[in-house]
Structure formats: structure tokens, C-alpha cells
Scaffold this motif. Sequence first.
Motif: not given
Length: 153
Positions: A45-62
Amino acid sequence: MRWEPDRSAAALPYTPPTSIWQAAGRGMRNRCPICGVGKVFRGYLKVVDECSNCHAPLGRLRADDAPPYFTIFVAGHILFPPVLWIEKAYQPPMWLHMVVWLPAFTIACLLLLPPIKGATVGWMMRLGFDGSEHGAEPAPRSAPRPAPGRPDA
């Protein structure tokens, strides 16, 4: 003088997906809601810090409590009608209900939680969340702190 809110929207560092269904579907399949290529999770369930392809900040979402709530809601609506039907039709002893239904609910929740959390992250990205809603920018990564009560080496 009348107060007016600041209506200038800050530009997002990414282009949101075209539809909520597209973003949620990509997240449900453990794919980045923005590009559909990178992964959302680096573990269960651990969200990555950012997408490896487009670098969207996924890890900052709660996503917080929304995924467990939706998971319990879905699992309950799938499994609770058979519980009631079997109780009404066969009236098995309570120990048999516990032996069958507790593991069934546990397994259903464990299987449903990652796709539902991924869909929630996709939904949040489509709505324009970028993680800055919780305050200031996240602190830059630094060296790990020493354990409490231990002198610095």
C-alpha cells in the motif's frame, strides 16, 4: 472595501487525466493516473514518491481513511447478502459462520484494498490535488536522525 478570495489557480506540475474514470481505472490497475505507465505502489500500500515515467507527485497525496472506508463498503455489500441468505435458509451454528465468514471478509478486504486505494489516488489526481493542501512543501530529504537517547556518532 469588500474582500474577494484569490481566484487565481496555481498551475499544476502535471496535466490531469481527461476523465475521472480513466484516472481511477489506471490507479486501480497500479498504474500512474497521469501517464498510465509508471506504478502507483512500491509495496502493498506504500505510494511511490513520484511516477517513474512522468514524475507526477503521487507520494504527496494522502488518501487517509477513504480507501479502507470504500473497501469495507464494497466487501460488505458483496458478502453480507450471502451471510443473511445462508442464515435464513440453513441456520448453521454460529461457530460455522465465524469459521467461514471471518476469513472470507478478511481475504476480500485484503484483495480489494490496493485497487481501491489506487483508484482513490487516481481520483484525487483528476480532481487536481497535488499534496500541497496539507501545508508547506515537504521538507527536503536529509541524513537520517540518530535514534532517541543515543549520542551522535
